[in-house]
Design an enzyme around this catalytic site. Structure first.
Site, PDB file in Angstrom:
ATOM      1  N   GLN A 113      36.206 -30.459 -25.574  1.00 23.08           N
ATOM      2  CA  GLN A 113      35.695 -30.293 -26.933  1.00 23.08           C
ATOM      3  C   GLN A 113      36.744 -30.260 -28.081  1.00 23.08           C
ATOM      4  O   GLN A 113      38.065 -29.919 -27.661  1.00 23.08           O
ATOM      5  CB  GLN A 113      35.050 -28.814 -27.251  1.00 23.08           C
ATOM      6  CG  GLN A 113      33.948 -28.600 -26.068  1.00 23.08           C
ATOM      7  CD  GLN A 113      32.797 -29.446 -26.740  1.00 23.08           C
ATOM      8  OE1 GLN A 113      32.403 -29.931 -27.799  1.00 23.08           O
ATOM      9  NE2 GLN A 113      31.568 -29.478 -25.771  1.00 23.08           N
ATOM     10  N   ASP A 153      25.934 -31.338 -19.862  1.00 19.35           N
ATOM     11  CA  ASP A 153      26.668 -31.228 -21.074  1.00 19.35           C
ATOM     12  C   ASP A 153      26.688 -32.429 -21.531  1.00 19.35           C
ATOM     13  O   ASP A 153      27.990 -33.379 -21.207  1.00 19.35           O
ATOM     14  CB  ASP A 153      27.999 -30.600 -20.850  1.00 19.35           C
ATOM     15  CG  ASP A 153      28.528 -30.324 -22.198  1.00 19.35           C
ATOM     16  OD1 ASP A 153      27.770 -30.639 -23.426  1.00 19.35           O
ATOM     17  OD2 ASP A 153      29.892 -30.169 -22.378  1.00 19.35           O
ATOM     18  N   CYS A 213      25.164 -31.990 -27.976  1.00 19.32           N
ATOM     19  CA  CYS A 213      25.607 -32.310 -29.293  1.00 19.32           C
ATOM     20  C   CYS A 213      24.856 -33.162 -30.181  1.00 19.32           C
ATOM     21  O   CYS A 213      25.395 -33.654 -31.065  1.00 19.32           O
ATOM     22  CB  CYS A 213      27.271 -32.711 -28.937  1.00 19.32           C
ATOM     23  SG  CYS A 213      27.032 -34.320 -28.238  1.00 19.32           S
ATOM     24  N   CYS A 261      35.660 -41.213 -47.490  1.00 17.71           N
ATOM     25  CA  CYS A 261      35.912 -40.957 -46.239  1.00 17.71           C
ATOM     26  C   CYS A 261      34.157 -41.059 -45.579  1.00 17.71           C
ATOM     27  O   CYS A 261      33.843 -41.789 -44.729  1.00 17.71           O
ATOM     28  CB  CYS A 261      36.548 -39.830 -45.712  1.00 17.71           C
ATOM     29  SG  CYS A 261      36.325 -39.539 -43.728  1.00 17.71           S
ATOM     30  N   CYS A 299      38.301 -31.613 -50.341  1.00 20.33           N
ATOM     31  CA  CYS A 299      38.788 -32.815 -49.704  1.00 20.33           C
ATOM     32  C   CYS A 299      39.012 -33.904 -50.744  1.00 20.33           C
ATOM     33  O   CYS A 299      37.958 -34.112 -51.374  1.00 20.33           O
ATOM     34  CB  CYS A 299      38.261 -33.323 -48.426  1.00 20.33           C
ATOM     35  SG  CYS A 299      38.978 -35.035 -47.658  1.00 20.33           S
TER      36      CYS A 299
END
Length: 452
Positions: A283, A381, A408, A79, A73
């Site tokens: 997701q 979740d 997550c 970034c 990238c």
């Protein structure tokens, strides 16, 4: 600690931290260095001095890790969204197991030293995997930019070709920005706070259908942009607007309205299809979502005698995978549109044993139990903030026999396990790489109630 800002020091990197940074010790002082890898000898410059640690920037690498890669990238450093793209991919997967171990060691849930932590399941091609983007919009010197804020700042990085973003979604947001400029639409800024502030684009992998949300702080007539955009991209099926007049950093406001096209797009996972309305959570990596849900199915060993609660159910996708395997499925979510999607998805699949409500799990579950409902299985979740304390107390009070925690955020997972393991034991933890090149991972935790 005698270290000072701008001081240059040599450093041996001992490990990598939860944000993908290199960590070393200089005269017993902890030093965090973004971009450095385990095993490297470096020279860094102190950027910040805290009470118990310092932060530094990488200047030179005297001894390079054999696992260091040149990121593909071109805006990788600018970034900052992909913190570990400079680490070889197989070693990224090892690092994500180490992330789990670090979090568990910090919070020390019962028996954590003996947990079965399985190798991370990665991707064959870990590029262009993101099927959803949310780019902030701002104007600089009269030129519209769309992209992400540089980490720890309000500096917007203009992104035209993201290596991890689905190319179609990138093309659409680029074109949308051109049209906003062409028709001279007002663009949000922190002082005037009037205009377009965010563009969301999501593509369903199975159907190739696309939906957009323009987030704006004021009422605007977007019809010329919509007309040109939908003419240029036939795959666009939904264009919506979300009104967010607040001064907060929250991306979305409360009100979302479909301006053009269908109320939802169609996606497929495992063996079934479902609808996604613009604000509904799903997701962002559809390919790995297939793997993730397969792992959830394996972890929650159910029979027709089981009754399942799917907390934080979204549009119902995980729970619906169990609908033909259990006696009943019940779910809840705080987003009304998601629950409406869940109801429609269950109906379209012919499920007659499902029930969905809008609201918080810690409120709804006790009400169900008061009415006589009993769950033997539970899926949670949650967002990155983890489980609400009231929900943790609710779970340990009602104690479903088996449970799967889909996380997550390894830190909030480890924190929540401290509470849950008063009642449950961990059978295993399976890491799934939903976010290649970042310092984030998804984990599926199989829990069973302890025998009394």
């Amino acid at each position: 600690m005698n270290l000072r800002v701008k001081q240059k020091i040599p450093l041996k990197i001992k490990k990598m931290g939860i944000n993908g940074e290199g960590i070393g010790f200089y005269k017993k002082t902890l030093v965090f260095v973004p971009g450095a890898l385990k095993g490297e000898d470096i020279v860094c410059q102190i950027t910040s001095v805290k009470r118990n640690f310092v932060q530094a920037k990488l200047l030179t690498i005297k001894k390079k890790s054999k696992f260091r890669m040149d990121p593909k990238c071109p805006i990788y450093k600018e970034c900052g969204g992909c913190q570990i793209m400079h680490l070889r991919y197989d070693k990224q997967l090892d690092f994500k197991v180490d992330l789990l171990k670090q979090a568990l060691k910090k919070f020390q849930p019962r028996g954590y030293e003996h947990f079965d932590i399985r190798p991370t399941i990665g991707m064959d091609n870990p590029e262009h995997y993101r099927a959803k983007l949310q780019f902030q919009t701002r104007k600089f010197a009269g030129k519209l930019r769309a992209g992400l804020f540089q980490e720890g700042s309000h500096r917007l990085v203009d992104i035209k070709d993201c290596l991890v973003q689905d190319p179609l979604t990138q093309d659409i947001v680029n074109h949308a920005c051109q049209l906003l400029e062409k028709y001279d639409f007002p663009i949000y800024n922190e002082r005037q706070k009037a205009g377009i502030r965010t563009i969301m684009v999501r593509k369903a992998q199975a159907s190739n259908q696309v939906q957009l949300i323009f987030v704006t702080s004021k009422k605007l007539d977007l019809s010329p942009v919509i007309q040109d955009l939908t003419a240029a991209f036939e795959v666009i099926k939904t264009v919506a607007v979300n009104f967010n007049p607040s001064k907060s950093s929250a991306i979305y406001g409360q009100e979302t309205k479909v301006l053009w096209g269908d109320d939802s797009i169609s996606e497929t996972v495992l063996t079934y299809s479902f609808a996604l309305s613009p604000r509904a959570f799903y997701q962002l990596n559809p390919q790995q979502t297939q793997i993730l849900y397969e792992q959830v199915l394996q972890a929650l060993d159910v029979t027709k005698d089981d009754h399942l609660i799917d907390a934080y159910c979204g549009v119902g996708t995980i729970g619906l995978a169990f609908a033909d395997k259990v006696g009943s499925v019940r779910g809840m979510d705080i987003i009304f549109e998601a629950i409406e999607d869940a109801k429609r998805n269950a109906e379209s699949m012919g499920c007659t044993n499902t029930h969905y409500e809008t609201g918080k799990a810690e409120v709804i579950i006790p009400n169900w139990y008061k009415d006589g409902y009993r769950a033997s299985a539970l899926i949670v979740d949650p967002p990155r903030t983890g489980l609400d304390e009231k929900l943790l107390n609710t779970i340990t009070a009602y104690q479903p026999e088996k449970m799967v925690y889909v996380s997550c955020n390894v830190s909030t997972l480890a924190r929540d396990l401290v509470h849950l393991l008063k009642v449950y034991e961990v059978k295993y933890i399976q890491s799934v790489d939903m976010f290649p090149h970042t310092a984030r991972t998804e984990a599926v935790v199989k829990l069973v109630r302890r025998k009394k």
